[in-house]
Design an enzyme around this catalytic site. Structure first.
Site, PDB file in Angstrom:
ATOM      1  N   ASP A 158       0.781  -1.257   0.000  1.00 40.42           N
ATOM      2  CA  ASP A 158       0.000   0.000   0.000  1.00 40.42           C
ATOM      3  C   ASP A 158       0.812   1.307   0.000  1.00 40.42           C
ATOM      4  OD1 ASP A 158      -1.521  -2.122   0.846  1.00 40.42           O
ATOM      5  OD2 ASP A 158      -2.218  -1.179   2.685  1.00 40.42           O
ATOM      6  N   GLU A 183     -10.341  -2.327   4.611  1.00 39.24           N
ATOM      7  CA  GLU A 183      -9.002  -1.792   4.845  1.00 39.24           C
ATOM      8  C   GLU A 183      -8.876  -0.395   4.228  1.00 39.24           C
ATOM      9  OE1 GLU A 183      -6.279  -5.768   4.990  1.00 39.24           O
ATOM     10  OE2 GLU A 183      -6.751  -5.113   2.980  1.00 39.24           O
TER      11      GLU A 183
HETATM   12  C1  FRU Z   1      -3.904  -3.596   2.765  1.00 38.26           C
HETATM   13  C2  FRU Z   1      -3.247  -4.039   4.058  1.00 38.26           C
HETATM   14  C3  FRU Z   1      -3.594  -3.083   5.168  1.00 38.26           C
HETATM   15  C4  FRU Z   1      -2.450  -3.276   6.129  1.00 38.26           C
HETATM   16  C5  FRU Z   1      -1.294  -3.512   5.202  1.00 38.26           C
HETATM   17  C6  FRU Z   1      -0.274  -4.477   5.707  1.00 38.26           C
HETATM   18  O1  FRU Z   1      -3.272  -4.090   1.629  1.00 38.26           O
HETATM   19  O2  FRU Z   1      -3.638  -5.360   4.358  1.00 38.26           O
HETATM   20  O3  FRU Z   1      -4.838  -3.293   5.753  1.00 38.26           O
HETATM   21  O4  FRU Z   1      -2.263  -2.171   6.963  1.00 38.26           O
HETATM   22  O5  FRU Z   1      -1.831  -3.994   3.982  1.00 38.26           O
HETATM   23  O6  FRU Z   1       0.848  -4.517   4.900  1.00 38.26           O
END
Ligand code: FRU
Length: 475
Positions: A22, A202
């Site tokens: 992300d 998320e």
């Molecule tokens: C989304 C996610 C978020 C988390 C991160 C972990 O892709 O799963 O919810 O904070 O990636 O790398």
């Protein structure tokens, strides 16, 4: 040349090496856009998360910077946002850059415990170069839910408070604070009749946006969903409605921001000039992200896109346009005002290109990108939908979900008349009708695509077909 490995995008952001997911902490400050990102600097698969860091003055050319946040005894550094604390509400200095992120305790999480994620802050007084984690972390403790993460924080002028949107299991919770250190729960957003199980929620985002035609300002709540996006796996959805400082109220049905499989964890830049809303997504899908056939590094970001809002008969819709400065990377290679179909052109460099054309409405078209080996990626446009097919696009067998089915994007009331394809080694961003519809896809041909083929129903001609090359962004 570095950044030149097979499939490495040439004008999309990628980390120098190893794993990225992300975008995090997107913030504009002192003439620079900062991009932090979920980063595991030791392997090309997901693991203990750090925040990688890069900056740019034009959102296209990126300067790689040292890692901003490292995991510590409280946990790994999961996704979150960043703000500029102009008025020193947190006491870290006026104009401090403050990151609000999730601590994830993976040992407890693996042991099946619930209280494994909490929110924390860190600050920087040197434009994000060096960071100090706040001694009083965490600032927001878990309410007893296993998935409790990805804080997106913004300053709400009307109530003089910071607002945090947080993904909590399968809903969004909103919190408020005057100092970023103490948070108070304000409301819970979970749409009624949202019966589909879209996996874990998320990376939310919440911001006002003005509709282009009516000049009405509405609030947009972006939610990223871990599962069952339109074409499988993870995807980005949005709600349009109102926010009164405490509660978000949805006023129309939810829509998907991008209907391809490779657009996730999309969030916007905080503090961008002239209140521009620039959105950036992670160009992959959790279904196969760790298996895509790249070495050295894994995953790219989408190009930054400018968000707008338009009113259609079926409600408001977000549009995503290429930022105007993207044109500075492009160079015309070939164009024709009126093009008869079937059209075919060989020996093109389609691995770093922008292809645009318009059509009379309604007009069905099949666009094929192919190579001398016959590997192909097709985009079929009809009156009601757009379908992309990558089943014979090259390497596909690294994961069975990658090309199991063609991808389908249902269209709203507006038919497709303008097509823009942005191709970069192993990806295409398909933007239709000036960003009213978007689909983002990865592919891995064993030889670069070099042939463009377009056919239309009734052999209707295309207008203003332009093929441009796109410059690489790395020195
Ligand atoms: C989304 C996610 C978020 C988390 C991160 C972990 O892709 O799963 O919810 O904070 O990636 O790398």
């Amino acid at each position: 040349k570095n950044y030149a490995e097979p499939y490495r995008p040439q004008f999309h952001f990628t980390p120098p090496a190893k794993w990225m997911n992300d975008p995090n902490g997107l913030v504009y400050f002192n003439g620079k856009y900062h991009l932090f990102y979920q980063y595991f600097p030791e392997r090309t698969v997901w693991g203990p998360m750090h925040w990688g860091h890069a900056e740019s003055t034009d959102l296209l050319h990126w300067k790689q910077l040292p890692i901003a946040l490292y995991p510590d005894e409280l946990g790994w550094i999961f996704s979150g946002s960043a703000v500029i604390d102009k008025d020193n509400t947190a006491g870290f200095g006026s104009n401090a850059m403050i990151a609000i992120f999730t601590y994830h305790n993976d040992e407890l999480w693996k042991a099946g415990q619930k209280n494994t994620e909490s929110q924390a802050i860190a600050y920087s007084n040197d434009e994000g170069k060096t960071w100090t984690k706040y001694k009083g972390n965490p600032v927001l403790n878990n309410s007893g839910e296993q998935d409790f993460r990805d804080p997106k924080v913004f300053w709400h002028q009307e109530t003089s408070k910071w607002i945090m949107a947080l993904a909590v299991s399968d809903k969004i919770k909103l919190f408020s604070s005057t100092n970023l250190k103490e948070w108070q729960e304000e409301s819970v957003f979970k749409p009624e009749n949202d019966t589909e199980n879209l996996g874990v929620w998320e990376c939310p985002d919440l911001f006002p946006l003005m509709a282009e035609d009516s000049q009405e300002t509405l609030w947009v709540l972006i939610v990223n969903h871990g599962d069952k996006a339109p074409n499988g796996g993870s995807g980005t959805r949005y709600f349009i409605g109102n926010f009164d400082g405490k509660t978000f109220t949805q006023s129309q049905k939810a829509l998907w921001l991008d209907n391809g499989t490779d657009y996730y964890a999309a969030v916007t830049f905080y503090n961008a000039p002239q209140d521009k809303k620039i959105v950036l997504g992670w160009m992959s899908n959790w279904q196969y992200a760790t298996k895509v056939p790249t070495e050295v590094w894994r995953s790219a970001m989408t190009l930054p896109r400018k968000l707008g809002m338009v009113k259609a008969d079926d409600g408001y819709r977000l549009t995503q346009k290429m930022i105007p400065q993207f044109a500075t990377l492009t160079k015309p290679e070939w164009e024709l005002e009126k093009v008869n179909t079937p059209f075919e052109k060989k020996n093109l460099n389609l691995s770093q290109a922008e292809v645009t054309f318009s059509m009379d409405q309604p007009n069905d078209a099949i666009i094929t990108l192919t190579n001398t080996k016959g590997e192909l990626f097709t985009i079929t446009i009809t009156e009601d939908m757009v379908v992309t097919d990558r089943s014979n696009s090259g390497k596909t067998d690294f994961d069975k979900t990658f090309s199991r089915k063609p991808q389908v994007m249902p269209l709203g009331e507006k038919k497709v008349t303008r097509v823009q394809l942005i191709l970069d080694k192993s990806s295409v961003e398909i933007l239709l009708n000036d960003g009213l519809y978007s689909m983002t896809n990865l592919f891995f041909p064993t030889e670069e695509y070099s042939i463009l083929n377009i056919i239309t129903k009734d052999k209707k001609p295309l207008k203003n077909l332009k093929i441009k090359s796109v410059a690489r962004i790395w020195d």
